[in-house]
Design a protein around this motif. Structure first.
Motif, PDB file in Angstrom:
ATOM      1  N   GLN A 108      37.737  68.924  29.662  1.00 10.77           N
ATOM      2  CA  GLN A 108      39.112  69.312  29.300  1.00 10.77           C
ATOM      3  C   GLN A 108      40.143  68.824  30.314  1.00 10.77           C
ATOM      4  O   GLN A 108      41.211  68.344  29.968  1.00 10.77           O
ATOM      5  CB  GLN A 108      39.208  70.838  29.190  1.00 10.77           C
ATOM      6  N   GLU A 109      39.827  68.967  31.598  1.00 10.84           N
ATOM      7  CA  GLU A 109      40.823  68.695  32.631  1.00 10.84           C
ATOM      8  C   GLU A 109      40.803  67.263  33.157  1.00 10.84           C
ATOM      9  O   GLU A 109      41.815  66.748  33.606  1.00 10.84           O
ATOM     10  CB  GLU A 109      40.650  69.663  33.814  1.00 10.84           C
ATOM     11  N   LEU A 110      39.617  66.642  33.136  1.00  9.01           N
ATOM     12  CA  LEU A 110      39.515  65.291  33.702  1.00  9.01           C
ATOM     13  C   LEU A 110      39.325  64.241  32.602  1.00  9.01           C
ATOM     14  O   LEU A 110      39.542  63.064  32.830  1.00  9.01           O
ATOM     15  CB  LEU A 110      38.342  65.205  34.680  1.00  9.01           C
ATOM     16  N   GLY A 111      38.867  64.697  31.450  1.00 12.88           N
ATOM     17  CA  GLY A 111      38.690  63.775  30.331  1.00 12.88           C
ATOM     18  C   GLY A 111      37.226  63.530  30.010  1.00 12.88           C
ATOM     19  O   GLY A 111      36.353  63.595  30.891  1.00 12.88           O
ATOM     20  N   ALA A 112      36.983  63.239  28.718  1.00 17.54           N
ATOM     21  CA  ALA A 112      35.616  63.022  28.244  1.00 17.54           C
ATOM     22  C   ALA A 112      35.009  61.755  28.844  1.00 17.54           C
ATOM     23  O   ALA A 112      33.802  61.541  28.795  1.00 17.54           O
ATOM     24  CB  ALA A 112      35.616  62.931  26.722  1.00 17.54           C
ATOM     25  N   ASN A 113      35.855  60.924  29.440  1.00 19.06           N
ATOM     26  CA  ASN A 113      35.409  59.665  30.018  1.00 19.06           C
ATOM     27  C   ASN A 113      34.935  59.815  31.470  1.00 19.06           C
ATOM     28  O   ASN A 113      34.562  58.835  32.106  1.00 19.06           O
ATOM     29  CB  ASN A 113      36.594  58.682  29.973  1.00 19.06           C
ATOM     30  N   THR A 114      34.949  61.036  31.965  1.00 22.36           N
ATOM     31  CA  THR A 114      34.543  61.265  33.365  1.00 22.36           C
ATOM     32  C   THR A 114      33.058  60.976  33.531  1.00 22.36           C
ATOM     33  O   THR A 114      32.237  61.396  32.713  1.00 22.36           O
ATOM     34  CB  THR A 114      34.814  62.737  33.761  1.00 22.36           C
ATOM     35  N   TYR A 115      32.723  60.272  34.613  1.00 22.17           N
ATOM     36  CA  TYR A 115      31.313  59.947  34.880  1.00 22.17           C
ATOM     37  C   TYR A 115      30.663  61.147  35.555  1.00 22.17           C
ATOM     38  O   TYR A 115      31.126  61.616  36.599  1.00 22.17           O
ATOM     39  CB  TYR A 115      31.223  58.724  35.785  1.00 22.17           C
TER      40      TYR A 115
END
Ligand code: SF4
Length: 299
Positions: A234-241
């Motif tokens: 939610q806060e960093l994005g679904a693309n976060t590794y």
């Protein structure tokens, strides 16, 4: 140079991390982290145990700092973080270690447990860069960093690799001895993300810049995992590794008499639940190594 001065000044009444000990580390007084004017290093070398995007073919150039500002009762490096195994390492020597790792062909310099030695790292980077250091810098932290420390590293760190260990204050109090850990880690990780964005690779699949979040799945705590993964998406994005780690093993103070509820490895079902939480949160970039182990174990 100005930034090094600013950072070193922080040691005089040390509030470098959220412990706020206010001891004079310039005069070798010590607080929770037990570290004084100079950093202590336990070991350094080309490390092949890190994520594929850091270790590549020639290893990640890890520098393990002694002591720690967290008190994780399950620490796998208990001798280093609790007992302070290692030796005092002045800035010129620390710079020499970085250059040696570069000479060895390492793909990056990986500062392990740097939260309590940010000024010491900055002080050593000056001569190291003057003497030719040019590798990407990895800040490999337990996540208990002050905002001020992370801001001191702005523009210097290429890859932030924080743990996000626990979600609830009570579990953080019990297992990390830091009830403010969850809110502190959230704030620090948001700032890391603001500085470097999502993780990007070069043409060989090596990490160049960005954020890589590690989370160790703990026995009996899959609900915490779910909340953490949801927050990341939610806060960093679904693309976060994200590296969803499966290798929890009882260590440190954990045993039959102390913390018996976490005196076991995680089950396959628990890891599967963690994976489902990641999928439900929509996270798209999970590190593949633990997933491969999981697939093998399920066969
Ligand atoms: S860096 Fe060490 S001395 Fe400074 S506030 Fe944190 S734990 Fe205390």
């Amino acid at each position: 140079m100005q930034r090094v001065k600013l950072a070193l000044a922080e040691l005089e009444v040390c509030r470098l991390c959220p412990r706020d000990c206010e001891v004079d580390r310039l005069n070798n007084e010590t607080g929770v982290c037990k570290c004084g004017r100079y950093a202590m290093v336990s070991s350094y070398g080309a490390h092949l145990g890190e994520e594929d995007c850091l270790r590549g073919t020639r290893g990640s150039g890890t520098i393990f700092f002694s002591w720690c500002n967290l008190r994780c009762v399950f620490c796998q490096n208990y001798d280093i973080s609790w007992l302070g195994e290692g030796r005092v390492t002045p800035p010129s020597e620390l710079a020499g270690m970085m250059l040696r790792l570069q000479q060895l062909g390492c793909h990056n310099i990986n500062f392990v447990t740097p939260e309590h030695v940010v000024p010491h790292i900055l002080e050593a980077l000056l001569p190291a860069i003057e003497r030719g250091l040019r590798l990407p810098l990895v800040y490999n932290t337990g996540g208990y960093d002050s905002l001020e420390s992370i801001q001191l590293m702005n523009g210097i760190v290429d890859v932030y690799m924080p743990d996000f260990k626990l979600w609830n204050a009570e579990t953080a109090r019990r297992y990390l001895k830091a009830p403010r850990y969850p809110e502190t880690a959230r704030r620090a990780i948001l700032e890391m993300h603001r500085q470097v964005g999502p993780l990007v690779f070069d043409e060989h699949g090596l990490a160049l810049r960005g954020l890589l979040v590690r989370h160790l799945v703990m026995p009996g705590l899959v609900e915490e995992t779910r909340e953490i993964l949801k927050w990341i998406a939610q806060e960093l994005g679904a693309n976060t590794y994200v590296n969803l780690m499966d290798q929890y093993c009882p260590a440190g103070k954990v045993g039959e008499t102390e913390y018996p509820e976490i005196n076991r490895r995680i089950s396959l079902e628990e890891y599967e639940t963690a994976l489902e939480s990641a999928r439900a949160a929509g996270l798209r970039r999970l590190d593949q190594r633990a997933l491969r182990r999981f697939a093998t174990a399920c066969m």
